[in-house]
Design an enzyme around this catalytic site. Sequence first.
Site, PDB file in Angstrom:
ATOM      1  CD  GLU A   1      63.042  -0.071   8.026  1.00  0.00           C
ATOM      2  OE1 GLU A   1      62.638  -0.539   6.934  1.00  0.00           O
ATOM      3  OE2 GLU A   1      64.218  -0.169   8.403  1.00  0.00           O
TER       4      GLU A   1
ATOM      5  CD  GLU B   1      69.815  -0.285  10.691  1.00  0.00           C
ATOM      6  OE1 GLU B   1      69.267   0.821  10.591  1.00  0.00           O
ATOM      7  OE2 GLU B   1      69.740  -1.175   9.833  1.00  0.00           O
TER       8      GLU B   1
END
Length: 334
Positions: free
Chosen positions: A136, A141
């Site tokens: 990932e 974020e």
Amino acid sequence: MYAIMGLSVLLALATPFVRAALFINKKTYMGPDFFQDFTWQTADDPTHGRVNFVDLQTALVKNLTAASPNKFVMRVDSTTVVSNDARGRDSIRIISNDAYDDAIILIDLSHMPFGAATWPAFWTLSGEGPWPNGAEIDIIEGVNYDTQNLASLHTTSSCSMAEQRPQSGFTVSTNCDAAVNWNQGCGTRFAKANSYGAGFNSAGGGWFAMERSREDGVKVWFWSRLEDDVPRNIRDADALLDPSSFGMPSATFPKDTCDYDTHFNAHKMIFDTTLCGDWAGSEFNSTGILGGCDKYVDNTPDAFREAYWEVNSLHVYSPLPDNFSGIVFPENIL
Ligand SMILES: *[C@@H]1O[C@H](CO)[C@@H](O)[C@H](O)[C@H]1NC(C)=O
Ligand SMILES: *[C@@H]1O[C@H](CO)[C@@H](O)[C@H](O)[C@H]1NC(C)=O
Ligand SMILES: *[C@@H]1O[C@H](CO)[C@@H](O)[C@H](O)[C@H]1NC(C)=O
């Protein structure tokens, strides 16, 4: 035969043995493309957020999404008080139908969600899995009132990062293995203060680019819309990109301490906005807020007016094939 532009191609053709890695536009997502080329996921949030991910029809009916030729918006519901027994506040999570191997992903964003309880993310994920097989890569974020972006990898074992490496951001954690450190992954906090949240939005957003390649590992760059020195081929989303012209990455994840072929395969792209949950919930400031994060989410719809993504464009580039031969138009030369 391709018809392309750029000084870098002239150089590449003139000096075939030292040619830089170039990337050519493979697919562009704008406006309504996100309705067709992404799948709208409705499962429970795996990070335990106080959200109810809705399908495309529901999002359209509830005005949580909208598209024009050059804008695509995804919102969190900001008008409804959520009942105790509901799954959570309405929000959106979408994943691209196509998966990409070595690539540059370039996103032009004018607004991102931020504020108390919010946890937005734009990331890529193995199309095969199961997670964390194939890895990932978190590109954008953060949580709550963060002001600086965090880019991270989450992988299988034997992938780690040196504390010091060629990046402008700050190393937060170095073990990328999702099975250790409570799945913190290896993260780099960006140095630029407007790379996330309120500052990002008031500057009119900006660009993130992520390159992943067998030659260079993973790199992430960020430019605010207010910066003077945004590379012109990023600003214009040129058909051809030369990442060696992008300058120092905000975050670098070299392949020398994380074998590329065993850790990475083709990835799909995901956006979501979750609320509370494993990260935003654990860092939520509940001083003076009865019931903590989940109750705040349920009872304070107004607080989520800024919790929306506004995407101008998303471009995916693939490495230019070694045997590429193109027609060069020199008008694009500086
Ligand atoms: C939908 O949202 C847009 C922008 O967020 C707003 O301008 C518009 O009035 C909303 N439409 C309805 C029917 O609520
Ligand atoms: C938490 O919220 C309270 C009340 O709004 C505020 O006084 C305090 O500074 C906040 N703490 C942090 C760490 O942000
Ligand atoms: C370039 O190489 C690929 C894969 O090896 C091949 O499929 C393609 O036909 C080649 N193209 C040209 C123009 O030679």
